[in-house]
Design a protein around this motif. Structure first.
Motif, PDB file in Angstrom:
ATOM      1  N   ILE A   1      -2.472 -10.236   4.853  1.00 26.24           N
ATOM      2  CA  ILE A   1      -3.133  -9.867   3.592  1.00 26.24           C
ATOM      3  C   ILE A   1      -3.805  -8.512   3.720  1.00 26.24           C
ATOM      4  O   ILE A   1      -3.711  -7.673   2.817  1.00 26.24           O
ATOM      5  N   LEU A   2      -4.474  -8.267   4.837  1.00 27.14           N
ATOM      6  CA  LEU A   2      -5.123  -6.975   5.049  1.00 27.14           C
ATOM      7  C   LEU A   2      -4.100  -5.846   5.107  1.00 27.14           C
ATOM      8  O   LEU A   2      -4.326  -4.753   4.574  1.00 27.14           O
ATOM      9  N   GLU A   3      -2.962  -6.085   5.742  1.00 25.42           N
ATOM     10  CA  GLU A   3      -1.896  -5.081   5.792  1.00 25.42           C
ATOM     11  C   GLU A   3      -1.349  -4.797   4.394  1.00 25.42           C
ATOM     12  O   GLU A   3      -1.099  -3.640   4.042  1.00 25.42           O
ATOM     13  N   LEU A   4      -1.160  -5.850   3.606  1.00 24.54           N
ATOM     14  CA  LEU A   4      -0.681  -5.662   2.239  1.00 24.54           C
ATOM     15  C   LEU A   4      -1.674  -4.858   1.411  1.00 24.54           C
ATOM     16  O   LEU A   4      -1.289  -3.949   0.666  1.00 24.54           O
ATOM     17  N   ALA A   5      -2.949  -5.196   1.544  1.00 27.06           N
ATOM     18  CA  ALA A   5      -3.980  -4.476   0.797  1.00 27.06           C
ATOM     19  C   ALA A   5      -4.005  -3.005   1.186  1.00 27.06           C
ATOM     20  O   ALA A   5      -4.089  -2.122   0.320  1.00 27.06           O
ATOM     21  N   ALA A   6      -3.904  -2.719   2.464  1.00 24.83           N
ATOM     22  CA  ALA A   6      -3.903  -1.328   2.935  1.00 24.83           C
ATOM     23  C   ALA A   6      -2.678  -0.592   2.414  1.00 24.83           C
ATOM     24  O   ALA A   6      -2.770   0.576   2.008  1.00 24.83           O
ATOM     25  N   SER A   7      -1.544  -1.258   2.401  1.00 15.66           N
ATOM     26  CA  SER A   7      -0.321  -0.647   1.903  1.00 15.66           C
ATOM     27  C   SER A   7      -0.430  -0.353   0.408  1.00 15.66           C
ATOM     28  O   SER A   7      -0.010   0.714  -0.058  1.00 15.66           O
ATOM     29  N   ILE A   8      -0.989  -1.281  -0.347  1.00 19.09           N
ATOM     30  CA  ILE A   8      -1.174  -1.081  -1.782  1.00 19.09           C
ATOM     31  C   ILE A   8      -2.121   0.089  -2.036  1.00 19.09           C
ATOM     32  O   ILE A   8      -1.862   0.931  -2.901  1.00 19.09           O
ATOM     33  N   GLU A   9      -3.201   0.160  -1.276  1.00 22.59           N
ATOM     34  CA  GLU A   9      -4.149   1.265  -1.435  1.00 22.59           C
ATOM     35  C   GLU A   9      -3.494   2.610  -1.122  1.00 22.59           C
ATOM     36  O   GLU A   9      -3.718   3.597  -1.828  1.00 22.59           O
ATOM     37  N   ALA A  10      -2.687   2.651  -0.080  1.00 22.87           N
ATOM     38  CA  ALA A  10      -2.006   3.892   0.286  1.00 22.87           C
ATOM     39  C   ALA A  10      -1.023   4.313  -0.805  1.00 22.87           C
ATOM     40  O   ALA A  10      -0.952   5.493  -1.171  1.00 22.87           O
ATOM     41  N   THR A  11      -0.293   3.352  -1.329  1.00 18.24           N
ATOM     42  CA  THR A  11       0.651   3.648  -2.410  1.00 18.24           C
ATOM     43  C   THR A  11      -0.088   4.119  -3.652  1.00 18.24           C
ATOM     44  O   THR A  11       0.324   5.082  -4.306  1.00 18.24           O
ATOM     45  N   ASP A  12      -1.195   3.472  -3.970  1.00 18.74           N
ATOM     46  CA  ASP A  12      -1.995   3.860  -5.128  1.00 18.74           C
ATOM     47  C   ASP A  12      -2.503   5.289  -4.981  1.00 18.74           C
ATOM     48  O   ASP A  12      -2.455   6.073  -5.937  1.00 18.74           O
ATOM     49  N   ALA A  13      -2.953   5.645  -3.799  1.00 19.77           N
ATOM     50  CA  ALA A  13      -3.442   7.007  -3.553  1.00 19.77           C
ATOM     51  C   ALA A  13      -2.318   8.024  -3.730  1.00 19.77           C
ATOM     52  O   ALA A  13      -2.534   9.096  -4.312  1.00 19.77           O
ATOM     53  N   LYS A  14      -1.124   7.677  -3.261  1.00 15.63           N
ATOM     54  CA  LYS A  14       0.016   8.585  -3.415  1.00 15.63           C
ATOM     55  C   LYS A  14       0.370   8.777  -4.887  1.00 15.63           C
ATOM     56  O   LYS A  14       0.642   9.888  -5.332  1.00 15.63           O
ATOM     57  N   VAL A  15       0.382   7.683  -5.648  1.00 14.61           N
ATOM     58  CA  VAL A  15       0.705   7.757  -7.064  1.00 14.61           C
ATOM     59  C   VAL A  15      -0.337   8.604  -7.796  1.00 14.61           C
ATOM     60  O   VAL A  15       0.011   9.446  -8.622  1.00 14.61           O
ATOM     61  N   LYS A  16      -1.595   8.387  -7.483  1.00 18.79           N
ATOM     62  CA  LYS A  16      -2.655   9.174  -8.118  1.00 18.79           C
ATOM     63  C   LYS A  16      -2.508  10.659  -7.795  1.00 18.79           C
ATOM     64  O   LYS A  16      -2.706  11.510  -8.659  1.00 18.79           O
ATOM     65  N   GLN A  17      -2.163  10.952  -6.561  1.00 17.07           N
ATOM     66  CA  GLN A  17      -1.982  12.345  -6.152  1.00 17.07           C
ATOM     67  C   GLN A  17      -0.808  12.978  -6.901  1.00 17.07           C
ATOM     68  O   GLN A  17      -0.887  14.110  -7.375  1.00 17.07           O
ATOM     69  N   ILE A  18       0.283  12.242  -7.043  1.00 17.02           N
ATOM     70  CA  ILE A  18       1.451  12.743  -7.773  1.00 17.02           C
ATOM     71  C   ILE A  18       1.090  12.980  -9.235  1.00 17.02           C
ATOM     72  O   ILE A  18       1.414  14.028  -9.810  1.00 17.02           O
ATOM     73  N   ASN A  19       0.406  12.028  -9.829  1.00 29.78           N
ATOM     74  CA  ASN A  19       0.022  12.163 -11.230  1.00 29.78           C
ATOM     75  C   ASN A  19      -0.932  13.335 -11.436  1.00 29.78           C
ATOM     76  O   ASN A  19      -0.838  14.049 -12.428  1.00 29.78           O
ATOM     77  N   LYS A  20      -1.844  13.526 -10.496  1.00 28.28           N
ATOM     78  CA  LYS A  20      -2.793  14.617 -10.588  1.00 28.28           C
ATOM     79  C   LYS A  20      -2.081  15.972 -10.478  1.00 28.28           C
ATOM     80  O   LYS A  20      -2.408  16.922 -11.191  1.00 28.28           O
TER      81      LYS A  20
END
Length: 52
Positions: free
Chosen positions: A30-49
């Motif tokens: 679960i912790l690995e999944l959460a970290a992966s989701i956070e990393a993906t979210d950060a990448k998406v936000k960076q792309i959108n920005k």
């Protein structure tokens, strides 16, 4: 931090004969999944920005 690590923890938990170990492995998954989701979210936000 990766989906493959989460998958490996989950598979090990499924095969575990020890309930305490299985719970610990699922917690790690679960912790690995959460970290992966956070990393993906950060990448998406960076792309959108950058498209801005």
């Amino acid at each position: 931090m990766s989906l493959s690590s989460a998958k490996n923890y989950a598979l090990r938990a499924a095969r575990s004969q020890d309930e305490k170990e299985a719970i610990e492995l699922l917690s790690k998954a679960i912790l690995e999944l959460a970290a992966s989701i956070e990393a993906t979210d950060a990448k998406v936000k960076q792309i959108n920005k950058s498209k801005g």
